[in-house]
Design an enzyme around this catalytic site. Structure first.
Site, PDB file in Angstrom:
ATOM      1  N   ASP A  31      -5.374 -49.044  50.150  1.00 32.59           N
ATOM      2  CA  ASP A  31      -5.489 -50.225  49.081  1.00 32.59           C
ATOM      3  C   ASP A  31      -5.885 -49.978  47.740  1.00 32.59           C
ATOM      4  O   ASP A  31      -5.891 -48.222  47.830  1.00 32.59           O
ATOM      5  CB  ASP A  31      -6.743 -50.529  50.187  1.00 32.59           C
ATOM      6  CG  ASP A  31      -7.541 -51.734  49.440  1.00 32.59           C
ATOM      7  OD1 ASP A  31      -7.732 -52.725  50.507  1.00 32.59           O
ATOM      8  OD2 ASP A  31      -7.599 -51.951  48.554  1.00 32.59           O
ATOM      9  N   ILE A  32      -5.714 -50.684  47.335  1.00 31.76           N
ATOM     10  CA  ILE A  32      -5.662 -50.040  46.142  1.00 31.76           C
ATOM     11  C   ILE A  32      -7.240 -50.401  45.371  1.00 31.76           C
ATOM     12  O   ILE A  32      -7.341 -49.720  44.238  1.00 31.76           O
ATOM     13  CB  ILE A  32      -4.658 -51.393  44.314  1.00 31.76           C
ATOM     14  CG1 ILE A  32      -4.216 -50.418  43.040  1.00 31.76           C
ATOM     15  CG2 ILE A  32      -5.901 -52.963  44.465  1.00 31.76           C
ATOM     16  CD1 ILE A  32      -3.254 -52.023  42.872  1.00 31.76           C
ATOM     17  N   ASN A  87     -10.962 -60.270  57.443  1.00 31.73           N
ATOM     18  CA  ASN A  87     -11.917 -61.065  57.057  1.00 31.73           C
ATOM     19  C   ASN A  87     -10.481 -61.650  56.862  1.00 31.73           C
ATOM     20  O   ASN A  87      -9.324 -61.513  56.473  1.00 31.73           O
ATOM     21  CB  ASN A  87     -11.643 -60.260  55.114  1.00 31.73           C
ATOM     22  CG  ASN A  87     -12.985 -59.058  54.865  1.00 31.73           C
ATOM     23  OD1 ASN A  87     -13.662 -59.255  55.777  1.00 31.73           O
ATOM     24  ND2 ASN A  87     -12.299 -58.835  54.068  1.00 31.73           N
ATOM     25  N   GLY A  93     -15.072 -64.080  53.422  1.00 33.62           N
ATOM     26  CA  GLY A  93     -14.402 -63.211  52.388  1.00 33.62           C
ATOM     27  C   GLY A  93     -13.237 -62.782  52.170  1.00 33.62           C
ATOM     28  O   GLY A  93     -12.779 -61.931  51.479  1.00 33.62           O
ATOM     29  N   GLN A  94     -12.064 -63.498  52.808  1.00 36.65           N
ATOM     30  CA  GLN A  94     -10.450 -62.720  52.427  1.00 36.65           C
ATOM     31  C   GLN A  94     -10.757 -63.519  51.556  1.00 36.65           C
ATOM     32  O   GLN A  94     -10.838 -64.618  50.913  1.00 36.65           O
ATOM     33  CB  GLN A  94     -10.038 -63.769  53.516  1.00 36.65           C
ATOM     34  CG  GLN A  94      -8.523 -63.480  53.118  1.00 36.65           C
ATOM     35  CD  GLN A  94      -7.502 -64.266  54.054  1.00 36.65           C
ATOM     36  OE1 GLN A  94      -7.954 -64.603  55.493  1.00 36.65           O
ATOM     37  NE2 GLN A  94      -6.850 -63.613  54.596  1.00 36.65           N
ATOM     38  N   HIS A 100      -4.321 -59.148  56.907  1.00 38.31           N
ATOM     39  CA  HIS A 100      -4.649 -57.627  56.883  1.00 38.31           C
ATOM     40  C   HIS A 100      -5.610 -57.086  57.596  1.00 38.31           C
ATOM     41  O   HIS A 100      -6.661 -57.508  57.558  1.00 38.31           O
ATOM     42  CB  HIS A 100      -4.438 -57.250  55.972  1.00 38.31           C
ATOM     43  CG  HIS A 100      -5.612 -57.668  54.953  1.00 38.31           C
ATOM     44  ND1 HIS A 100      -5.183 -59.056  53.692  1.00 38.31           N
ATOM     45  CD2 HIS A 100      -6.223 -57.853  54.355  1.00 38.31           C
ATOM     46  CE1 HIS A 100      -6.280 -59.531  53.545  1.00 38.31           C
ATOM     47  NE2 HIS A 100      -7.005 -58.250  53.815  1.00 38.31           N
ATOM     48  N   HIS A 102      -7.736 -53.833  57.483  1.00 38.89           N
ATOM     49  CA  HIS A 102      -8.627 -52.825  56.797  1.00 38.89           C
ATOM     50  C   HIS A 102      -8.547 -52.066  57.653  1.00 38.89           C
ATOM     51  O   HIS A 102      -9.214 -51.875  59.110  1.00 38.89           O
ATOM     52  CB  HIS A 102      -9.989 -53.217  55.745  1.00 38.89           C
ATOM     53  CG  HIS A 102      -9.276 -54.166  55.270  1.00 38.89           C
ATOM     54  ND1 HIS A 102      -9.721 -53.716  53.739  1.00 38.89           N
ATOM     55  CD2 HIS A 102      -9.721 -55.156  54.849  1.00 38.89           C
ATOM     56  CE1 HIS A 102      -9.075 -55.290  52.916  1.00 38.89           C
ATOM     57  NE2 HIS A 102      -9.373 -56.235  53.593  1.00 38.89           N
TER      58      HIS A 102
HETATM   59  P1  5GP Z   1      -9.597 -58.796  51.438  1.00 41.60           P
HETATM   60  O1  5GP Z   1     -10.642 -59.010  50.735  1.00 41.60           O
HETATM   61  O2  5GP Z   1      -8.571 -60.352  51.412  1.00 41.60           O
HETATM   62  O3  5GP Z   1     -10.055 -58.742  52.548  1.00 41.60           O
HETATM   63  O4  5GP Z   1      -8.583 -57.916  50.824  1.00 41.60           O
HETATM   64  C1  5GP Z   1      -7.696 -57.831  50.076  1.00 41.60           C
HETATM   65  C2  5GP Z   1      -7.163 -56.568  49.984  1.00 41.60           C
HETATM   66  O5  5GP Z   1      -6.335 -55.880  48.613  1.00 41.60           O
HETATM   67  C3  5GP Z   1      -8.896 -55.965  48.411  1.00 41.60           C
HETATM   68  O6  5GP Z   1      -9.087 -55.028  49.203  1.00 41.60           O
HETATM   69  C4  5GP Z   1      -7.873 -55.009  47.501  1.00 41.60           C
HETATM   70  O7  5GP Z   1      -8.565 -54.151  46.549  1.00 41.60           O
HETATM   71  C5  5GP Z   1      -7.197 -55.339  47.558  1.00 41.60           C
HETATM   72  N1  5GP Z   1      -5.627 -55.104  47.027  1.00 41.60           N
HETATM   73  C6  5GP Z   1      -5.328 -56.413  46.112  1.00 41.60           C
HETATM   74  N2  5GP Z   1      -4.718 -56.441  45.409  1.00 41.60           N
HETATM   75  C7  5GP Z   1      -4.106 -55.113  45.631  1.00 41.60           C
HETATM   76  C8  5GP Z   1      -2.239 -55.325  45.557  1.00 41.60           C
HETATM   77  O8  5GP Z   1      -2.638 -54.916  44.447  1.00 41.60           O
HETATM   78  N3  5GP Z   1      -2.489 -53.475  45.845  1.00 41.60           N
HETATM   79  C9  5GP Z   1      -3.175 -52.994  47.054  1.00 41.60           C
HETATM   80  N4  5GP Z   1      -2.270 -51.918  47.358  1.00 41.60           N
HETATM   81  N5  5GP Z   1      -4.145 -53.494  47.274  1.00 41.60           N
HETATM   82  C10 5GP Z   1      -4.544 -54.583  46.000  1.00 41.60           C
END
Ligand code: 5GP
Ligand code: ZN
Length: 116
Positions: A31-32, A87, A93-94, A100, A102
């Protein structure tokens, strides 16, 4: 495959990521914006928006992903355990609309829900 999807682009290597694992069906990358010392995500290579869109046809893929998670977690040093978070949809909260998982661990992982 979805042309404009961020995680499809990452799975295709069009946007760089720190890769953890890859095979024909799935891709895993850090994760970034990690919330713990180890925080990576496991995604299907084929575009699937979220668990809300999953059906029986995805059962084998989702089973593979869940059983792969502990193997990858161990390889990342999480022998003592890890948290998985999925999520699903805006109500969950997605933020990135490509399914994905986590995988989070290391350091102090607090209880998910704080009770008073
Ligand atoms: P969500 O909130 O959809 O479950 O999680 C999305 C996740 O993607 C977040 O934890 C966010 O930090 C990560 N993320 C968003 N953009 C990027 C990206 O460009 N590269 C990577 N490696 N992670 C990302
Ligand atoms: Zn996608």
């Amino acid at each position: 495959m979805s042309e404009h999807c961020l995680f499809c682009k990452i799975a295709r290597g069009e946007i760089p990521s720190r890769k953890v694992y890859e095979d024909d069906e799935v891709f895993a990358f850090h994760d970034i914006n990690p919330v713990a010392p180890v925080h990576f995500m496991l995604i299907p290579k084929r575009h699937l928006v979220s668990l809300l869109e999953a059906d029986e046809s995805h059962a084998a893929l989702l089973g593979r992903m869940l059983t792969l998670a502990p193997k990858l977690a161990r390889e990342q040093g999480l022998e003592n355990g890890f948290r998985t978070v999925i999520n699903s949809g805006r109500g969950g909260g997605q933020e990135v609309f490509h399914l994905h998982i986590h995988i989070i661990g290391g350091g102090n992982i607090p209880p998910m829900v704080k009770r008073s």
